[in-house]
Design a protein around this motif. Structure first.
Motif, PDB file in Angstrom:
ATOM      1  N   VAL A 106      11.488   2.938  -1.027  1.00 35.06           N
ATOM      2  CA  VAL A 106      11.511   3.534   0.311  1.00 35.06           C
ATOM      3  C   VAL A 106      10.137   3.353   0.949  1.00 35.06           C
ATOM      4  O   VAL A 106       9.110   3.528   0.294  1.00 35.06           O
ATOM      5  CB  VAL A 106      11.866   5.034   0.272  1.00 35.06           C
ATOM      6  N   SER A 107      10.113   2.989   2.221  1.00 30.77           N
ATOM      7  CA  SER A 107       8.866   2.934   2.971  1.00 30.77           C
ATOM      8  C   SER A 107       9.186   3.155   4.439  1.00 30.77           C
ATOM      9  O   SER A 107      10.307   3.597   4.769  1.00 30.77           O
ATOM     10  CB  SER A 107       8.162   1.583   2.763  1.00 30.77           C
ATOM     11  N   LYS A 108       8.249   2.847   5.320  1.00 27.62           N
ATOM     12  CA  LYS A 108       8.506   2.956   6.750  1.00 27.62           C
ATOM     13  C   LYS A 108       7.611   1.982   7.484  1.00 27.62           C
ATOM     14  O   LYS A 108       6.667   1.416   6.925  1.00 27.62           O
ATOM     15  CB  LYS A 108       8.270   4.381   7.235  1.00 27.62           C
ATOM     16  N   MET A 109       7.918   1.756   8.746  1.00 26.76           N
ATOM     17  CA  MET A 109       7.101   0.879   9.579  1.00 26.76           C
ATOM     18  C   MET A 109       7.385   1.152  11.047  1.00 26.76           C
ATOM     19  O   MET A 109       8.387   1.795  11.386  1.00 26.76           O
ATOM     20  CB  MET A 109       7.387  -0.594   9.265  1.00 26.76           C
ATOM     21  N   MET A 110       6.506   0.660  11.890  1.00 24.21           N
ATOM     22  CA  MET A 110       6.739   0.693  13.334  1.00 24.21           C
ATOM     23  C   MET A 110       7.578  -0.519  13.712  1.00 24.21           C
ATOM     24  O   MET A 110       7.214  -1.651  13.420  1.00 24.21           O
ATOM     25  CB  MET A 110       5.407   0.650  14.084  1.00 24.21           C
ATOM     26  N   GLY A 111       8.727  -0.286  14.323  1.00 23.27           N
ATOM     27  CA  GLY A 111       9.626  -1.377  14.652  1.00 23.27           C
ATOM     28  C   GLY A 111      10.538  -1.690  13.488  1.00 23.27           C
ATOM     29  O   GLY A 111      10.965  -0.795  12.749  1.00 23.27           O
ATOM     30  N   SER A 112      10.852  -2.946  13.307  1.00 22.78           N
ATOM     31  CA  SER A 112      11.675  -3.376  12.173  1.00 22.78           C
ATOM     32  C   SER A 112      11.171  -4.725  11.691  1.00 22.78           C
ATOM     33  O   SER A 112      10.505  -5.444  12.446  1.00 22.78           O
ATOM     34  CB  SER A 112      13.151  -3.471  12.575  1.00 22.78           C
ATOM     35  N   PRO A 113      11.473  -5.107  10.466  1.00 25.69           N
ATOM     36  CA  PRO A 113      10.923  -6.359   9.918  1.00 25.69           C
ATOM     37  C   PRO A 113      11.366  -7.625  10.633  1.00 25.69           C
ATOM     38  O   PRO A 113      10.791  -8.691  10.413  1.00 25.69           O
ATOM     39  CB  PRO A 113      11.441  -6.359   8.470  1.00 25.69           C
ATOM     40  N   THR A 114      12.398  -7.544  11.457  1.00 26.92           N
ATOM     41  CA  THR A 114      12.908  -8.750  12.115  1.00 26.92           C
ATOM     42  C   THR A 114      12.545  -8.845  13.590  1.00 26.92           C
ATOM     43  O   THR A 114      12.821  -9.861  14.224  1.00 26.92           O
ATOM     44  CB  THR A 114      14.442  -8.815  11.988  1.00 26.92           C
ATOM     45  N   TYR A 169       3.405   3.708   2.771  1.00 23.96           N
ATOM     46  CA  TYR A 169       3.158   3.286   1.395  1.00 23.96           C
ATOM     47  C   TYR A 169       4.397   2.577   0.846  1.00 23.96           C
ATOM     48  O   TYR A 169       5.514   2.814   1.287  1.00 23.96           O
ATOM     49  CB  TYR A 169       2.821   4.500   0.532  1.00 23.96           C
ATOM     50  N   ASP A 170       4.175   1.699  -0.124  1.00 25.67           N
ATOM     51  CA  ASP A 170       5.244   0.938  -0.795  1.00 25.67           C
ATOM     52  C   ASP A 170       5.952  -0.043   0.141  1.00 25.67           C
ATOM     53  O   ASP A 170       7.079  -0.463  -0.120  1.00 25.67           O
ATOM     54  CB  ASP A 170       6.291   1.878  -1.412  1.00 25.67           C
ATOM     55  N   PHE A 171       5.284  -0.420   1.212  1.00 22.75           N
ATOM     56  CA  PHE A 171       5.892  -1.345   2.161  1.00 22.75           C
ATOM     57  C   PHE A 171       6.135  -2.716   1.527  1.00 22.75           C
ATOM     58  O   PHE A 171       7.211  -3.308   1.682  1.00 22.75           O
ATOM     59  CB  PHE A 171       4.985  -1.488   3.396  1.00 22.75           C
ATOM     60  N   ILE A 172       5.148  -3.225   0.812  1.00 24.57           N
ATOM     61  CA  ILE A 172       5.273  -4.540   0.175  1.00 24.57           C
ATOM     62  C   ILE A 172       6.399  -4.517  -0.857  1.00 24.57           C
ATOM     63  O   ILE A 172       7.214  -5.446  -0.943  1.00 24.57           O
ATOM     64  CB  ILE A 172       3.941  -4.942  -0.495  1.00 24.57           C
ATOM     65  N   LYS A 173       6.463  -3.440  -1.635  1.00 24.76           N
ATOM     66  CA  LYS A 173       7.487  -3.307  -2.669  1.00 24.76           C
ATOM     67  C   LYS A 173       8.879  -3.213  -2.063  1.00 24.76           C
ATOM     68  O   LYS A 173       9.837  -3.820  -2.558  1.00 24.76           O
ATOM     69  CB  LYS A 173       7.188  -2.060  -3.510  1.00 24.76           C
ATOM     70  N   THR A 174       9.013  -2.468  -0.985  1.00 22.70           N
ATOM     71  CA  THR A 174      10.334  -2.249  -0.377  1.00 22.70           C
ATOM     72  C   THR A 174      10.888  -3.524   0.235  1.00 22.70           C
ATOM     73  O   THR A 174      12.084  -3.819   0.105  1.00 22.70           O
ATOM     74  CB  THR A 174      10.247  -1.140   0.692  1.00 22.70           C
ATOM     75  N   LEU A 175      10.039  -4.309   0.887  1.00 23.05           N
ATOM     76  CA  LEU A 175      10.515  -5.539   1.519  1.00 23.05           C
ATOM     77  C   LEU A 175      10.551  -6.719   0.551  1.00 23.05           C
ATOM     78  O   LEU A 175      11.056  -7.784   0.903  1.00 23.05           O
ATOM     79  CB  LEU A 175       9.633  -5.897   2.724  1.00 23.05           C
ATOM     80  N   SER A 222      -2.085   2.387  -1.023  1.00 26.05           N
ATOM     81  CA  SER A 222      -1.842   3.320  -2.127  1.00 26.05           C
ATOM     82  C   SER A 222      -2.492   4.662  -1.841  1.00 26.05           C
ATOM     83  O   SER A 222      -3.604   4.725  -1.281  1.00 26.05           O
ATOM     84  CB  SER A 222      -2.391   2.736  -3.435  1.00 26.05           C
ATOM     85  N   LYS A 223      -1.812   5.730  -2.241  1.00 22.91           N
ATOM     86  CA  LYS A 223      -2.378   7.073  -2.085  1.00 22.91           C
ATOM     87  C   LYS A 223      -3.560   7.315  -3.016  1.00 22.91           C
ATOM     88  O   LYS A 223      -4.314   8.273  -2.847  1.00 22.91           O
ATOM     89  CB  LYS A 223      -1.296   8.116  -2.346  1.00 22.91           C
ATOM     90  N   ASP A 224      -3.718   6.429  -3.993  1.00 27.68           N
ATOM     91  CA  ASP A 224      -4.837   6.582  -4.934  1.00 27.68           C
ATOM     92  C   ASP A 224      -6.167   6.196  -4.308  1.00 27.68           C
ATOM     93  O   ASP A 224      -7.231   6.450  -4.890  1.00 27.68           O
ATOM     94  CB  ASP A 224      -4.595   5.715  -6.177  1.00 27.68           C
ATOM     95  N   PHE A 225      -6.113   5.562  -3.154  1.00 32.47           N
ATOM     96  CA  PHE A 225      -7.348   5.128  -2.488  1.00 32.47           C
ATOM     97  C   PHE A 225      -7.410   5.781  -1.100  1.00 32.47           C
ATOM     98  O   PHE A 225      -6.674   5.397  -0.188  1.00 32.47           O
ATOM     99  CB  PHE A 225      -7.384   3.611  -2.343  1.00 32.47           C
TER     100      PHE A 225
END
Length: 796
Positions: free
Chosen positions: A489-497, A526-532, A543-546
């Motif tokens: 799960v992640s989020k973004m402004m707009g959509s990937p397409t 967060y997790d944008f790269i993983k989700t897409l 990452s929330k670790d940084f």
């Protein structure tokens, strides 16, 4: 005299039923295709033409010059409309117009999702959208104003009149007062909206609209009746210079385009208007002419081929004193009669096919039976088709010598034979061009639909982040990730397409101070790269670790190439004045249509202090990656969570692959229409070929019988009847192949990423043409081979 001609025409049609049926059916199909295309073309050309002041309505476009390149679009600064209204005397009214959004509205317990825009206060005074309640001057006057459609007014308040001055809640965070109700937009309006919000509200929600170096909305102008367009364009050309001096953005030039021309002429090439949907209008207008020509050629071929059956009639008429002009008039009249019968049948075909045609094209075309213009158009089409198809046969038949005809010494000349063969070649040239074009258009559609975008669009769902979810998005993410049906799960402004927010407000170490570059940008979670399922080339994801990631940036390869940074991880860039480190580089992925090359992209985290600040208009999207085969269960889980956390909003979602396919809706429609019209063109051509093969078999009946008596094999007889036709198809292929290659090469240039024009496409098209022609001729050839020898030799 006319009555006599009519009787002769009807008698000839009835006497030769098979050929009459082929002629009428071929012409009817050709005219039906032409009518459908003409109705579609007319509908396309009427888009946005209903505004009263169409001749004075203009849209502004900007041409920019980043680093020697030329870029252009209708995206303009948010302050431009009101500024032009102040300083340009030629401008009577002006309005900004923001992109479409999907928002929730509620009145008491009723909640609906609607698409709408924001517009300047003078919008309804400029455009002819009828107001059912309220007035144009006050419709969008204050930041609390909203104008809604009849559909919305009826849904929420019962009627347009009852909606006025009522309160409607927007996204459960602001109340608006309904100040106007407009009629539902007509089908031929390019802009689609069910509500319009005030422009001042838009600017408060998006502060970047007050920056002269940020572009996004459209700017529409209503010019004064006496305005000199050429002089105004000269004044506007360098108008942006005075407002961009303090900025580091590119040099701009400004131009004007008629508003009603924007729908068909929306593409730019080297910064200037160049084509758009008008290319499809031209393409299908040409296809309509092609198909009508193919049908007319059928008529010419069959009529001239069967001229021997009317020799005595012509000889007697000439002997009785008939002049050539009278014979020409008679034969053209017969062709027009056939054309009118075909036109009636064509109207019936169109009436039956229109619902399916509308479903395919997304149009609402109706046959205007009650309008005299339609019948006039049909009459003109019938007369034109009749004259076109009957002109050569009339000239040919009327040229016979009366004495030779009556003595029986007239021989069929080679000229008419070669002309008929030329017509067959021309028919199949057009048909083969359509076959090749159809295959290549279909290949390109398949290519864009199945190409590797650089991210995985399968099992990816978009959910709008709105209402209470803006504050509870972390809770939603944690709950969703606990589901066994959801993997990321992640989020973004707009959509990937559909990322289209661009800026030149980027600086970096080593940048040439005199250079200017555009960067597409988006905000991610967060997790944008993983989700897409993006491929990380260097560095890492947010990452929330940084803690420093709140000011960090991730770039794509195109952005890295522009910046020309070596060892980019840890290097600093400045985005809109905010300095931060590059933490990752991702492999290029497509975030727009394949018509466009991949732009430089910058991704950043949403500022914690302004969490959800972009959801009002640009739209934050919740991205959910479901596990393969578990989409249905995942949606049920998400809907349950959505209702718990955001009960005031209806649960809505979109599939990533469907949103991507929507980018190519026009191409898909064009592809399907190409297939349909190519099949019809080939069918019409085959009707003519069938008629000629029947006539040829009749002419050679005695020859075939003699050859059979002399021991000729069935194969040799089949070759006798089919070889000539195959040679003609081969000649047609040699002409059509290079023409089709050139035409499709030109069409594919509009795509930055396109399929190749493979040799096998031409081989397959040639083979199909031969097989189709052979199949058509074979039926009659086999029938001729099996004729009764005795009857044939007796002439029975």
């Amino acid at each position: 005299m006319l009555k006599s001609y009519f009787k002769i025409a009807v008698r000839n049609l009835w006497k030769h039923k098979v050929f009459s049926l082929i002629n009428i059916a071929g012409l009817a199909l050709g005219m039906a295709c032409s009518l459908l295309i003409l109705l579609w073309v007319q509908d396309e050309r009427q888009v946005d033409g209903f505004h009263k002041n169409s001749s004075r309505l203009y849209s502004v476009y900007l041409r920019s010059f980043p680093d020697g390149k030329v870029d252009a679009s209708h995206a303009t600064p948010g302050l431009l409309a009101e500024e032009l209204r102040k300083v340009m005397p030629e401008v009577e009214l002006a309005a900004g117009f923001a992109w479409s959004t999907n928002n929730s509205f509620s009145v008491k317990d009723k909640i609906l999702k609607e698409d709408g825009n924001a517009a300047g206060p003078e919008f309804f005074r400029m455009f002819s959208y009828p107001l059912l309640a309220g007035n144009a001057a006050d419709a969008l006057k204050s930041p609390e104003s909203i104008a809604i459609s009849r559909k919305m007014a009826v849904a929420f308040f019962g009627s347009p009149e009852q909606a006025i001055e009522k309160t409607i809640r927007y996204d459960d965070r602001k109340d608006f007062t309904v100040t106007a109700v407009f009629e539902d937009l007509p089908a031929n309006a390019s802009e689609k909206f069910d509500f319009l919000l005030n422009w001042e509200f838009m600017k408060k929600e998006n502060e970047w609209l007050t920056d002269w170096n940020s572009n996004g909305p459209n700017t529409y102008l209503l010019l004064r009746p006496d305005a000199n367009i050429a002089q105004l364009e000269n004044k506007l050309l360098h108008f942006p210079d005075a407002y961009n001096k303090a900025n580091k953005g590119p040099r701009y030039e400004m131009g004007l385009q008629r508003f009603d021309a924007q729908y068909l002429h929306s593409h730019f090439e080297n910064g200037y208007l160049s084509g758009g949907r008008i290319e499809y209008v031209h393409l299908f207008s040409l296809v309509a002419i092609f198909i009508l020509l193919i049908a007319c050629i059928n008529f010419m071929n069959l009529t001239t081929a069967r001229s021997v059956n009317r020799l005595k009639e012509i000889g007697v008429r000439k002997a009785m004193g008939a002049v050539r002009w009278e014979l020409i008039r008679q034969f053209v009249g017969e062709a027009i009669i056939v054309a009118f019968l075909s036109a009636i049948l064509a109207s019936l075909i169109v009436w039956i096919a229109l619902p399916a045609f509308n479903g395919l094209t997304g149009k609402q075309i109706v046959l205007p039976f009650i309008h005299p213009v339609f019948w006039l158009m049909l009459t003109v089409l019938a007369i034109f088709t009749g004259i076109l198809s009957g002109s050569y046969p009339a000239l040919f038949l009327s040229s016979f010598n009366a004495i030779q005809v009556l003595k029986g010494t007239l021989k069929s000349g080679s000229g008419s034979l070669w002309f008929r063969k030329s017509l067959v070649v021309f028919q199949f040239v057009l048909s083969i061009i359509l076959i090749i074009s159809t295959i290549l258009i279909s290949r390109q559609i398949q290519y864009v639909q199945h190409t590797n975008l650089g991210f995985d669009r399968e099992n990816l769902i978009y959910i709008p982040l709105e209402g209470d979810l803006i504050a509870k998005q972390d809770v939603l993410k944690q709950a969703a990730m606990s589901s066994p049906y959801i993997s990321a799960v992640s989020k973004m402004m707009g959509s990937p397409t559909t990322l289209d927010a661009r800026t030149s407000g980027v600086d970096w170490e080593g940048r040439n101070p005199g250079s200017t570059h555009y960067f597409t940008h988006t905000i991610t979670g967060y997790d944008f790269i993983k989700t897409l399922h993006l491929q990380m080339l260097q560095g890492r994801d947010f990452s929330k670790d940084f803690a420093t990631d709140s000011s960090g940036y991730i770039l794509n390869e195109a952005a890295l190439k522009v910046m020309d940074l070596k060892d980019p991880i840890g290097k600093y860039i400045t985005f809109w004045g905010k300095r931060g480190q590059i933490i990752g580089i991702v492999r290029n992925f497509h975030f727009q249509s394949l018509h466009n090359a991949i732009d430089p992209l910058i991704m950043r985290l949403e500022p914690a202090a302004q969490k959800g600040f972009l959801s009002a208009f640009t739209g934050n999207t919740f991205l959910v990656r479901t596990r393969p085969g578990k989409t249905k269960q995942a949606l049920a889980t998400l809907e349950q969570l959505y209702k718990q956390l955001n009960p005031k909003f209806p649960f809505t979602y979109k599939f990533s692959d469907e949103e991507y396919f929507r980018l190519y809706k026009s191409e898909e429609v064009i592809g399907r229409l190409s297939v349909i019209f190519a099949v019809l063109a080939i069918f019409i051509s085959c009707l003519g070929l069938l008629g000629l093969s029947i006539f040829t078999a009749e002419q050679k009946a005695k020859e075939i019988s003699i050859r059979k008596v002399m021991g000729a094999s069935a194969a040799s007889l089949f070759g006798l009847l089919s070889t000539d036709f195959m040679i003609l198809v081969g000649i047609a292929y040699l002409i059509a192949a290079p023409l089709a290659w050139w035409a499709m090469h030109q069409w594919l240039q509009q795509f930055a990423y396109k399929t190749d024009i493979s040799w096998w496409v031409f081989g397959l098209s040639g083979l199909l043409a031969v097989l189709i022609a052979l199949g058509t001729v074979s039926f009659q050839a086999i029938k001729a081979i099996n004729i009764n020898l005795i009857k044939s030799l007796r002439g029975e």
